[in-house]
Write a protein that holds these residues in place. Structure first.
Motif, PDB file in Angstrom:
ATOM      1  N   ALA A  84      -3.919  -1.351  -4.030  1.00 19.46           N
ATOM      2  CA  ALA A  84      -3.731  -2.186  -2.834  1.00 19.46           C
ATOM      3  C   ALA A  84      -5.030  -2.900  -2.461  1.00 19.46           C
ATOM      4  CB  ALA A  84      -3.247  -1.333  -1.665  1.00 19.46           C
ATOM      5  N   ALA A  85      -4.903  -4.121  -1.995  1.00 20.89           N
ATOM      6  CA  ALA A  85      -6.061  -4.922  -1.601  1.00 20.89           C
ATOM      7  C   ALA A  85      -6.746  -4.318  -0.384  1.00 20.89           C
ATOM      8  CB  ALA A  85      -5.620  -6.349  -1.298  1.00 20.89           C
ATOM      9  N   GLU A  86      -8.053  -4.387  -0.384  1.00 23.94           N
ATOM     10  CA  GLU A  86      -8.814  -3.835   0.732  1.00 23.94           C
ATOM     11  C   GLU A  86      -8.820  -4.758   1.936  1.00 23.94           C
ATOM     12  OE1 GLU A  86     -12.662  -2.985  -0.811  1.00 23.94           O
ATOM     13  OE2 GLU A  86     -11.967  -1.345  -2.118  1.00 23.94           O
ATOM     14  N   ASP A  87      -8.550  -6.051   1.732  1.00 18.06           N
ATOM     15  CA  ASP A  87      -8.575  -6.991   2.854  1.00 18.06           C
ATOM     16  C   ASP A  87      -7.193  -7.204   3.474  1.00 18.06           C
ATOM     17  OD1 ASP A  87      -7.542  -8.340   0.652  1.00 18.06           O
ATOM     18  OD2 ASP A  87      -8.418 -10.266   1.246  1.00 18.06           O
ATOM     19  N   GLY A  88      -6.261  -6.320   3.158  1.00 13.62           N
ATOM     20  CA  GLY A  88      -4.949  -6.383   3.791  1.00 13.62           C
ATOM     21  C   GLY A  88      -3.822  -6.055   2.841  1.00 13.62           C
ATOM     22  N   ALA A  89      -3.000  -5.098   3.215  1.00 13.57           N
ATOM     23  CA  ALA A  89      -1.811  -4.731   2.441  1.00 13.57           C
ATOM     24  C   ALA A  89      -0.800  -4.116   3.396  1.00 13.57           C
ATOM     25  CB  ALA A  89      -2.165  -3.741   1.326  1.00 13.57           C
ATOM     26  N   TYR A  90       0.489  -4.263   3.064  1.00 14.18           N
ATOM     27  CA  TYR A  90       1.553  -3.796   3.939  1.00 14.18           C
ATOM     28  C   TYR A  90       1.928  -2.355   3.612  1.00 14.18           C
ATOM     29  CZ  TYR A  90       1.845  -8.842   4.345  1.00 14.18           C
ATOM     30  OH  TYR A  90       1.532 -10.179   4.519  1.00 14.18           O
ATOM     31  N   SER A  91       1.953  -1.523   4.628  1.00 12.41           N
ATOM     32  CA  SER A  91       2.414  -0.143   4.472  1.00 12.41           C
ATOM     33  C   SER A  91       3.931  -0.122   4.343  1.00 12.41           C
ATOM     34  CB  SER A  91       1.994   0.684   5.686  1.00 12.41           C
ATOM     35  OG  SER A  91       2.710   0.252   6.840  1.00 12.41           O
ATOM     36  N   ARG A  92       4.460   1.045   3.991  1.00  8.30           N
ATOM     37  CA  ARG A  92       5.914   1.185   3.916  1.00  8.30           C
ATOM     38  C   ARG A  92       6.529   0.926   5.291  1.00  8.30           C
ATOM     39  NH1 ARG A  92       9.980   3.810   0.757  1.00  8.30           N
ATOM     40  NH2 ARG A  92      11.933   3.030   1.587  1.00  8.30           N
ATOM     41  N   ALA A  93       5.912   1.406   6.360  1.00 12.34           N
ATOM     42  CA  ALA A  93       6.460   1.183   7.700  1.00 12.34           C
ATOM     43  C   ALA A  93       6.474  -0.304   8.045  1.00 12.34           C
ATOM     44  CB  ALA A  93       5.658   1.960   8.735  1.00 12.34           C
ATOM     45  N   GLU A  94       5.435  -1.017   7.654  1.00  7.02           N
ATOM     46  CA  GLU A  94       5.412  -2.462   7.930  1.00  7.02           C
ATOM     47  C   GLU A  94       6.467  -3.194   7.109  1.00  7.02           C
ATOM     48  OE1 GLU A  94       0.739  -3.001   9.231  1.00  7.02           O
ATOM     49  OE2 GLU A  94       1.268  -2.928   7.093  1.00  7.02           O
ATOM     50  N   TRP A  95       6.601  -2.805   5.830  1.00  5.28           N
ATOM     51  CA  TRP A  95       7.655  -3.456   5.032  1.00  5.28           C
ATOM     52  C   TRP A  95       9.035  -3.132   5.607  1.00  5.28           C
ATOM     53  CZ3 TRP A  95       7.194  -7.318   1.712  1.00  5.28           C
ATOM     54  CH2 TRP A  95       8.360  -7.740   1.073  1.00  5.28           C
ATOM     55  N   ASP A  96       9.236  -1.914   6.047  1.00  2.00           N
ATOM     56  CA  ASP A  96      10.514  -1.571   6.681  1.00  2.00           C
ATOM     57  C   ASP A  96      10.774  -2.455   7.893  1.00  2.00           C
ATOM     58  OD1 ASP A  96      11.191   0.406   4.874  1.00  2.00           O
ATOM     59  OD2 ASP A  96      10.520   2.062   6.137  1.00  2.00           O
ATOM     60  N   SER A  97       9.725  -2.785   8.645  1.00  2.00           N
ATOM     61  CA  SER A  97       9.921  -3.652   9.813  1.00  2.00           C
ATOM     62  C   SER A  97      10.373  -5.045   9.380  1.00  2.00           C
ATOM     63  CB  SER A  97       8.634  -3.740  10.639  1.00  2.00           C
ATOM     64  OG  SER A  97       7.670  -4.611  10.077  1.00  2.00           O
ATOM     65  N   PHE A  98       9.886  -5.519   8.224  1.00  2.00           N
ATOM     66  CA  PHE A  98      10.364  -6.805   7.712  1.00  2.00           C
ATOM     67  C   PHE A  98      11.837  -6.714   7.323  1.00  2.00           C
ATOM     68  CE2 PHE A  98       5.840  -7.162   5.740  1.00  2.00           C
ATOM     69  CZ  PHE A  98       5.289  -7.365   6.994  1.00  2.00           C
ATOM     70  N   GLU A  99      12.183  -5.642   6.632  1.00  2.00           N
ATOM     71  CA  GLU A  99      13.576  -5.479   6.200  1.00  2.00           C
ATOM     72  C   GLU A  99      14.509  -5.332   7.407  1.00  2.00           C
ATOM     73  OE1 GLU A  99      14.714  -5.846   3.251  1.00  2.00           O
ATOM     74  OE2 GLU A  99      13.165  -5.304   1.784  1.00  2.00           O
ATOM     75  N   ASP A 100      14.086  -4.578   8.420  1.00  9.03           N
ATOM     76  CA  ASP A 100      14.917  -4.405   9.611  1.00  9.03           C
ATOM     77  C   ASP A 100      15.179  -5.750  10.288  1.00  9.03           C
ATOM     78  OD1 ASP A 100      14.970  -1.658   9.219  1.00  9.03           O
ATOM     79  OD2 ASP A 100      13.403  -1.249  10.701  1.00  9.03           O
ATOM     80  N   LEU A 101      14.121  -6.529  10.462  1.00 13.13           N
ATOM     81  CA  LEU A 101      14.272  -7.818  11.130  1.00 13.13           C
ATOM     82  C   LEU A 101      15.070  -8.792  10.275  1.00 13.13           C
ATOM     83  CD1 LEU A 101      13.593  -9.555  13.593  1.00 13.13           C
ATOM     84  CD2 LEU A 101      11.493 -10.268  12.401  1.00 13.13           C
ATOM     85  N   ALA A 102      14.836  -8.778   8.973  1.00 16.20           N
ATOM     86  CA  ALA A 102      15.596  -9.661   8.083  1.00 16.20           C
ATOM     87  C   ALA A 102      17.087  -9.353   8.152  1.00 16.20           C
ATOM     88  CB  ALA A 102      15.090  -9.528   6.651  1.00 16.20           C
ATOM     89  N   ALA A 103      17.449  -8.087   8.209  1.00 20.86           N
ATOM     90  CA  ALA A 103      18.865  -7.726   8.339  1.00 20.86           C
ATOM     91  C   ALA A 103      19.423  -8.220   9.671  1.00 20.86           C
ATOM     92  CB  ALA A 103      19.030  -6.214   8.218  1.00 20.86           C
ATOM     93  N   ALA A 111       0.848  -1.203   0.000  1.00 23.09           N
ATOM     94  CA  ALA A 111       0.000   0.000   0.000  1.00 23.09           C
ATOM     95  C   ALA A 111       0.875   1.240   0.000  1.00 23.09           C
ATOM     96  CB  ALA A 111      -0.914  -0.005   1.226  1.00 23.09           C
ATOM     97  N   SER A 112       0.945   1.890  -1.153  1.00 18.55           N
ATOM     98  CA  SER A 112       1.721   3.116  -1.290  1.00 18.55           C
ATOM     99  C   SER A 112       0.838   4.330  -1.035  1.00 18.55           C
ATOM    100  CB  SER A 112       2.315   3.203  -2.696  1.00 18.55           C
ATOM    101  OG  SER A 112       2.890   4.471  -2.924  1.00 18.55           O
ATOM    102  N   ASP A 113       1.460   5.393  -0.536  1.00 18.98           N
ATOM    103  CA  ASP A 113       0.750   6.666  -0.366  1.00 18.98           C
ATOM    104  C   ASP A 113       0.697   7.487  -1.650  1.00 18.98           C
ATOM    105  OD1 ASP A 113       0.298   6.177   2.330  1.00 18.98           O
ATOM    106  OD2 ASP A 113       2.179   7.123   2.954  1.00 18.98           O
ATOM    107  N   SER A 114       1.354   7.030  -2.710  1.00 18.32           N
ATOM    108  CA  SER A 114       1.374   7.794  -3.961  1.00 18.32           C
ATOM    109  C   SER A 114      -0.026   7.853  -4.564  1.00 18.32           C
ATOM    110  CB  SER A 114       2.332   7.148  -4.962  1.00 18.32           C
ATOM    111  OG  SER A 114       3.665   7.233  -4.504  1.00 18.32           O
ATOM    112  N   PRO A 115      -0.515   9.037  -4.872  1.00 19.74           N
ATOM    113  CA  PRO A 115      -1.891   9.160  -5.386  1.00 19.74           C
ATOM    114  C   PRO A 115      -2.151   8.344  -6.645  1.00 19.74           C
ATOM    115  CG  PRO A 115      -1.052  11.310  -4.704  1.00 19.74           C
ATOM    116  CD  PRO A 115       0.107  10.359  -4.638  1.00 19.74           C
ATOM    117  N   TRP A 116      -1.163   8.225  -7.523  1.00 16.79           N
ATOM    118  CA  TRP A 116      -1.410   7.529  -8.784  1.00 16.79           C
ATOM    119  C   TRP A 116      -1.657   6.041  -8.594  1.00 16.79           C
ATOM    120  CZ3 TRP A 116       1.338   3.724 -11.512  1.00 16.79           C
ATOM    121  CH2 TRP A 116       2.588   3.376 -11.002  1.00 16.79           C
ATOM    122  N   LEU A 117      -1.282   5.493  -7.420  1.00 17.69           N
ATOM    123  CA  LEU A 117      -1.499   4.079  -7.142  1.00 17.69           C
ATOM    124  C   LEU A 117      -2.775   3.819  -6.348  1.00 17.69           C
ATOM    125  CD1 LEU A 117       2.164   3.018  -6.344  1.00 17.69           C
ATOM    126  CD2 LEU A 117       0.752   2.153  -8.220  1.00 17.69           C
ATOM    127  N   ALA A 118      -3.566   4.847  -6.117  1.00 14.09           N
ATOM    128  CA  ALA A 118      -4.805   4.675  -5.362  1.00 14.09           C
ATOM    129  C   ALA A 118      -5.687   3.626  -6.033  1.00 14.09           C
ATOM    130  CB  ALA A 118      -5.550   6.001  -5.259  1.00 14.09           C
TER     131      ALA A 118
END
Length: 489
Positions: free
Chosen positions: A212-231, A202-209
């Motif tokens: 993203a799926a309405e029943d669940g999508a990962y925000s940039r902050a959530e994806w960052d949490s995956f990348e942080d933990l993976a590192a 789920a991007s905040d960019s208006p052109w991508l409105a």
């Protein structure tokens, strides 16, 4: 008297995957409350992780400062460390674990040290009184992975973070996340307008409105949490945005770009704007992805479109290269074009890693012959579809994998030789095809878990002489509780 043994002999510590080499020595070394971890500044974060994991596994809290007699663990980076093997993965991921009055984990890289701490933790889960000896350990293959389909069935962020921890416990280093997909309408007999679909970023960019799926999508902050933990856990994420098939989420968003007038889950590759849209989507999300590789799918497109499919494959893989990423795809070139063709403008780009998933669509042997590096993701051996009557609906056949499989095995007549230079490793996969069934992340994990140790064993160390399946599974059960779980473990 010292004795050097292969892994998994009666004198070797219980570790999964088993140690490549163990030199037993007399005596034991204990670890108690207030143990200390000595480390260079470069490994400060790793040391914090180790202390937290030891507390989780044993209940022992580490101290700060000088050794008070409760035990000392020393973490060492040694760029000249030798492993006594010509295996190409040893310098990047190998380690030496020495236990003799204290514990010393040495490696050329932080990743190697981290894998050494996983072995130490598994030993500690059995007893805080450690057997004296020296382990020299390294993986046989550089890619040791698992893929999870969240496109068809959303998994909560807590579940993805737990999978990262779960993989790293078994020294599996590659987590492929399949981020978009849709219902298989030929099986459900529903129309494409009714079909379940999901794009899970789920991007905040208006052109991508609307994408993203309405029943669940990962925000940039959530994806960052995956990348942080993976590192932190030394796991590489390989995100997959699957195009040009399995793309109903794109067509719901941009109906004019769908094949057959939008009555499909395939993008219309005859339209130049289709390729431009896909490139723009990757430009939007590639900055989210910190690892070196990005998967662009490319499987199961309608046959009879060889020229446009090849153009799309080459354009997207070249674009990903221009964005600084190594492209990965599901092998499909036999079915689409009867092979990759000659290198050059008339053929397919060769700088793509192929997941060899189907002997019919593009076997590992065919991909290697065409010059590709491959990851064994063979569907008949390594696919789980929860509760289906095809592939492995109740989980992989752990016994068969233990007794008959290693990463070079794709099936009779399709195997490569062990250690083939173009074989990067293997990955099992879980596909949530049955979108109308009611089950959750915990049910998925329970299907994945039984064979995970076996897969890790075969990807890291391979078969061990005189170690039978039942004995291995007893060993696996002894180390099955992994640290840090919040949802699955």
């Amino acid at each position: 008297m010292n004795s050097t043994t292969d892994s998994a002999t009666p004198t070797a510590p219980v570790v999964v995957p088993s140690l490549q080499r163990w030199e037993a020595q007399p005596g034991t070394t204990g670890l108690g409350e207030g143990f200390v971890v000595e480390h260079p500044e470069d490994l400060a974060g790793l040391a914090r992780t180790l202390r937290a994991d030891i507390a989780d596994v044993t209940g022992l809290a580490g101290g700060i400062g000088a050794d008070t007699g409760a035990g000392k663990i020393t973490l060492v980076l040694d760029p000249e460390l030798e492993f006594g093997t010509d295996n190409a993965t040893a310098p990047d991921e190998g380690y030496v674990l020495a236990i003799d009055g204290g514990v010393r984990i040495s490696a050329r890289t932080a990743t190697g040290v981290y894998w050494g701490t996983r072995s130490l933790l598994q030993m500690l889960s059995a007893s805080t009184e450690l057997p004296a000896g020296i382990a020299t350990d390294w993986p046989n293959y550089p890619v040791r992975g698992f893929m999870l389909d969240v496109g068809r069935r959303f998994a909560r962020p807590e579940a993805l973070r737990d999978y990262i921890r779960f993989l790293s416990w078994y020294k599996l280093n590659t987590f492929m996340v399949h981020l978009n997909d849709n219902e298989i309408t030929k099986d459900t007999k529903r129309s494409w307008d009714q079909a379940q679909q999901g794009f899970r970023l789920a991007s905040d960019s208006p052109w991508l409105a609307g994408l993203a799926a309405e029943d669940g999508a990962y925000s940039r902050a959530e994806w960052d949490s995956f990348e942080d933990l993976a590192a932190q856990r030394h796991v590489q994420l390989i995100p997959e945005i699957d195009v040009p098939a399995h793309s109903r989420s794109f067509i719901r968003w941009r109906p004019e770009l769908g094949l057959n007038g939008g009555d499909s889950d395939m993008l219309d590759l005859e339209k130049p704007e289709t390729v431009e849209l896909v490139k723009n989507v990757f430009e939007e999300f590639v900055p989210w992805f910190r690892g070196p590789a990005v998967h662009f799918g490319a499987d199961e497109y309608a046959r009879g479109h060889s020229k446009t499919y090849r153009g799309f494959f080459n354009a997207v893989s070249t674009h990903l290269r221009s964005l600084g990423k190594d492209p990965v795809a599901w092998g499909s070139l036999t079915m689409m074009s009867e092979g990759a063709g000659a290198p050059g403008p008339g053929g397919y780009n060769r700088d793509v890693t192929m997941c060899a998933w189907s002997r019919d669509w593009y076997s590992g042997q065919a991909a290697v012959a065409d010059g590709y590096n491959v990851i064994n993701t063979d569907d008949r051996l390594l696919y789980i579809v929860p509760f289906a009557d095809y592939y492995h609906g109740q989980g992989l056949d752990a016994r068969d994998l233990f007794e008959n499989w290693e990463p070079h095995i794709f099936g009779t007549g399709y195997n490569l030789y062990p250690g083939h230079p173009q074989l990067l490793g293997a990955a099992s996969a879980l596909w949530n095809d049955l979108v109308l069934l009611d089950y959750d992340e915990r049910a998925v994990y329970e299907l994945v878990k039984p064979a995970f140790g076996v897969l890790a064993q075969k990807m890291w160390a391979g078969a061990v002489p005189e170690l039978g399946y039942e004995d291995f599974m007893d060993r696996n059960a002894a180390v099955a509780v992994w640290p840090g779980s919040t949802l699955l473990g």
